[in-house]
Design a protein around this motif. Structure first.
Motif, mmCIF file in Angstrom:
data_model
loop_
_atom_site.group_PDB
_atom_site.id
_atom_site.type_symbol
_atom_site.label_atom_id
_atom_site.label_comp_id
_atom_site.label_asym_id
_atom_site.label_seq_id
_atom_site.Cartn_x
_atom_site.Cartn_y
_atom_site.Cartn_z
ATOM 1 N N GLN A 64 25.561 -47.358 -29.720
ATOM 2 C CA GLN A 64 24.131 -47.492 -29.405
ATOM 3 C C GLN A 64 23.935 -48.111 -28.022
ATOM 4 O O GLN A 64 23.121 -47.635 -27.222
ATOM 5 C CB GLN A 64 23.440 -48.366 -30.461
ATOM 6 C CG GLN A 64 23.383 -47.780 -31.853
ATOM 7 C CD GLN A 64 22.772 -48.761 -32.843
ATOM 8 O OE1 GLN A 64 22.162 -49.763 -32.464
ATOM 9 N NE2 GLN A 64 22.938 -48.471 -34.127
ATOM 10 N N LEU A 65 24.681 -49.182 -27.749
ATOM 11 C CA LEU A 65 24.576 -49.839 -26.455
ATOM 12 C C LEU A 65 24.993 -48.898 -25.329
ATOM 13 O O LEU A 65 24.355 -48.846 -24.269
ATOM 14 C CB LEU A 65 25.430 -51.110 -26.432
ATOM 15 C CG LEU A 65 24.987 -52.251 -27.348
ATOM 16 C CD1 LEU A 65 26.046 -53.365 -27.372
ATOM 17 C CD2 LEU A 65 23.646 -52.825 -26.870
ATOM 18 N N TYR A 66 26.061 -48.159 -25.567
ATOM 19 C CA TYR A 66 26.552 -47.225 -24.553
ATOM 20 C C TYR A 66 25.520 -46.122 -24.291
ATOM 21 O O TYR A 66 25.257 -45.762 -23.133
ATOM 22 C CB TYR A 66 27.876 -46.610 -25.005
ATOM 23 C CG TYR A 66 28.323 -45.450 -24.155
ATOM 24 C CD1 TYR A 66 28.885 -45.660 -22.901
ATOM 25 C CD2 TYR A 66 28.144 -44.138 -24.597
ATOM 26 C CE1 TYR A 66 29.274 -44.585 -22.104
ATOM 27 C CE2 TYR A 66 28.537 -43.067 -23.811
ATOM 28 C CZ TYR A 66 29.093 -43.296 -22.560
ATOM 29 O OH TYR A 66 29.456 -42.241 -21.771
ATOM 30 N N GLU A 67 24.922 -45.585 -25.345
ATOM 31 C CA GLU A 67 23.938 -44.518 -25.195
ATOM 32 C C GLU A 67 22.780 -44.965 -24.303
ATOM 33 O O GLU A 67 22.320 -44.212 -23.449
ATOM 34 C CB GLU A 67 23.415 -44.104 -26.581
ATOM 35 C CG GLU A 67 22.374 -42.993 -26.571
ATOM 36 C CD GLU A 67 22.944 -41.665 -26.101
ATOM 37 O OE1 GLU A 67 22.143 -40.809 -25.652
ATOM 38 O OE2 GLU A 67 24.166 -41.466 -26.176
ATOM 39 N N ARG A 68 22.358 -46.203 -24.452
ATOM 40 C CA ARG A 68 21.245 -46.708 -23.653
ATOM 41 C C ARG A 68 21.698 -47.005 -22.214
ATOM 42 O O ARG A 68 21.050 -46.607 -21.249
ATOM 43 C CB ARG A 68 20.668 -47.969 -24.293
ATOM 44 C CG ARG A 68 19.415 -48.474 -23.603
ATOM 45 C CD ARG A 68 18.833 -49.687 -24.309
ATOM 46 N NE ARG A 68 17.590 -50.084 -23.676
ATOM 47 C CZ ARG A 68 16.391 -49.689 -24.047
ATOM 48 N NH1 ARG A 68 16.257 -48.848 -25.065
ATOM 49 N NH2 ARG A 68 15.306 -50.101 -23.412
ATOM 50 N N ALA A 69 22.815 -47.724 -22.077
ATOM 51 C CA ALA A 69 23.263 -48.135 -20.740
ATOM 52 C C ALA A 69 23.641 -46.937 -19.878
ATOM 53 O O ALA A 69 23.466 -46.957 -18.649
ATOM 54 C CB ALA A 69 24.445 -49.089 -20.861
ATOM 55 N N SER A 70 24.171 -45.888 -20.485
ATOM 56 C CA SER A 70 24.614 -44.729 -19.710
ATOM 57 C C SER A 70 23.453 -43.974 -19.076
ATOM 58 O O SER A 70 23.674 -43.132 -18.200
ATOM 59 C CB SER A 70 25.430 -43.783 -20.597
ATOM 60 O OG SER A 70 24.641 -43.264 -21.652
ATOM 61 N N LYS A 71 22.234 -44.274 -19.489
ATOM 62 C CA LYS A 71 21.053 -43.647 -18.887
ATOM 63 C C LYS A 71 20.512 -44.442 -17.695
ATOM 64 O O LYS A 71 19.606 -43.991 -16.991
ATOM 65 C CB LYS A 71 19.949 -43.482 -19.930
ATOM 66 C CG LYS A 71 20.282 -42.471 -21.025
ATOM 67 C CD LYS A 71 19.115 -42.326 -21.990
ATOM 68 C CE LYS A 71 19.345 -41.170 -22.979
ATOM 69 N NZ LYS A 71 20.501 -41.395 -23.845
#
Length: 497
Positions: A242-249
């Protein structure tokens, strides 16, 4: 510069050799003519006049100690014939220096990450922060798994910040651990943070999360492993995805130079540190502060002997009093352990030409330029004031660099004459004091300040340095990042239960 020796200040009674001198060679300039009496290495000092035992030796325009024996003009001044003047705590008086320091409007920018609270990061990483050392292994395994699964596409890196604390500590040490971990969690170089607790530690996870204040709950998550039924790796990876999905944007956007926060640090210093790298970093510190940005000087024990210079640059008497406390509190720390306040420099420093703590301090403080002191921080404090700040931390490289990063700096500028590979949890840019080190250790060093001795003028080198720092702030990796040399260290003073 491009000469074979330098007299740093007109008041000095020593010169610094910019190359090795052999016995019998002559040092001559204007009103002095001195025959060198011993073979003297580069970076070391040669005396310009006869002095009696007890006479102060002057470098940078200030005493760096006193002669232990009668010395003659041409003598090599080193740790064997020079003794520190430092002893215990002192009483100070405020004599403000009213040196003009102009503010400059500058449209120059770097490409950074603007966070929801307005702070700016220079990296967009996923961090895993243990509340206690017992879960280090889980944190590191999670970091490795996420890195392998995602290839870090769309982010800069994934890291777990290994440490040994969070339990079995009392009072001040326990609070130091909590503050540094809090500061890491809130740092703008992280696009997402997973805090991992065990559950039974002194640093209770729920209380620790309250300590964060009004944090971004979409980007900071907690997992307490003793409360997980079954596989904590599976639960941790679900949160990290979840954290990765947000940060990668997240995307870099232009940010003004005034958003830069740089830490000022030196380690493995030599006789060139106060002539090349530290003055260059001081010029950069002034550059940033003049444009509304922030720099932080730490290593309090390496201010001893130069502290009055900093005290008298304080913007007001309240800051002066805080700086006096900063200095004397650290001296009391030494004395409370039965240690002398002048027990420095290291063997490497001495080999490089630094003979006393005052010698080191007067070179060390060159890193903060001429700007007025606008703020004073205790260990673990987060930045509140733009401009030049002083921070309470020891001289130890990793402890001090961690403290600078924890205070909110996005980059540490680290000058060195001996060389060192390490880095803390933010980019740790290494600046060599001499060209030989830059040539021998290109895998450690990011920038060569030794070019000053080789003939590059300071304004030209400063322009190159500014462009290099802006490039790093915009995403160019430092050598420590390329090598994967990144870690933290938390200051410890008391009992381990």
């Amino acid at each position: 510069m491009n000469k074979s020796f330098i007299k740093i200040n007109a008041a000095d009674n020593v010169v610094v050799c910019l190359r090795p001198y052999s016995k019998g060679e002559v040092i001559e300039q204007d009103n002095y003519y001195v025959e060198v009496r011993q073979d003297t290495p580069a970076g070391h000092k040669v005396l310009l006049e006869n002095v009696k035992a007890g006479t102060d030796i002057i470098k940078y325009g200030y005493p760096i100690g006193h002669a232990q024996v009668d010395l003659q003009a041409g003598d090599w001044v080193n740790e064997y014939n020079l003794k520190t003047n430092l002893s215990g705590t002192l009483t100070y008086e405020y004599h403000p220096v009213n040196e003009s320091f102009s503010r400059i409007n500058d449209k120059r920018s770097f490409m950074g990450y603007v966070r929801s609270n307005g702070e700016v990061g220079v990296r967009n990483e996923i961090w895993i922060v243990p509340t206690v050392g017992c879960v280090n292994g889980i944190a590191e395994r999670l970091a490795a798994t996420l890195t392998k699964e995602t290839g870090c596409r769309g982010i800069d890196a994934v890291h777990a910040w290994h440490h040994n604390y969070g339990c079995s500590q009392l009072s001040g040490d326990h609070e130091n651990t909590r503050k540094i971990l809090r500061d890491i969690v809130l740092h703008p170089n992280a696009g997402g943070v997973l805090v991992i607790g065990l559950g039974c530690e002194n640093n209770q996870p729920d209380e620790f999360m309250q300590m964060l204040g009004d944090y971004d709950r979409d980007r900071v998550k907690l997992m307490v492993t003793q409360k997980i039924d079954g596989d904590e790796m599976e639960a941790g990876m679900a949160i990290l995805r979840q954290l990765y999905e947000r940060a990668s944007k997240d995307r870099r956007t232009p940010c003004p130079v005034s958003a830069l926060r740089v830490g000022l640090k030196c380690g493995g210093s030599d006789g060139f540190s106060g002539i090349t790298a530290n003055p260059l970093v001081g010029e950069f510190s002034d550059f940033v502060v003049a444009r509304g940005g922030t720099s932080i000087l730490t290593e309090v024990p390496e201010m001893f002997g130069a502290e009055t210079i900093l005290m008298n640059r304080c913007e007001n008497e309240a800051l002066f009093n805080q700086t006096v406390h900063l200095i004397n509190d650290f001296k009391e720390y030494f004395l409370s352990h039965g240690e002398p306040v002048g027990e420095n420099p290291s063997p490497g420093n001495k080999a490089g030409g630094i003979s006393t703590l005052e010698d080191k301090a007067l070179g060390c403080t060159q890193k903060c330029g001429r700007a007025p002191v606008s703020g004073v921080l205790m260990y673990g404090d987060r930045l509140q004031t733009h401009g030049l700040n002083l921070l309470s931390a020891p001289g130890n490289d990793l402890v001090a660099a961690t403290a600078l990063a924890a205070s909110g700096c996005q980059i540490v500028l680290f000058t060195t004459g001996r060389g060192t590979p390490f880095g803390t949890f933010i980019p740790t840019m290494k600046i060599s004091t001499n060209s030989d080190l830059f040539t021998r250790k290109p895998n450690w060093i990011d920038f060569n300040a030794g070019a000053l001795v080789d003939g590059t003028p300071m304004p030209e080198l400063l322009n190159q340095f500014v462009e290099k720092v802006i490039a790093i702030a915009s995403g160019e990796r430092t050598r420590n990042e390329e090598n994967g040399y990144r870690e933290i260290s938390i200051f410890k003073n008391g009992v381990t239960l």
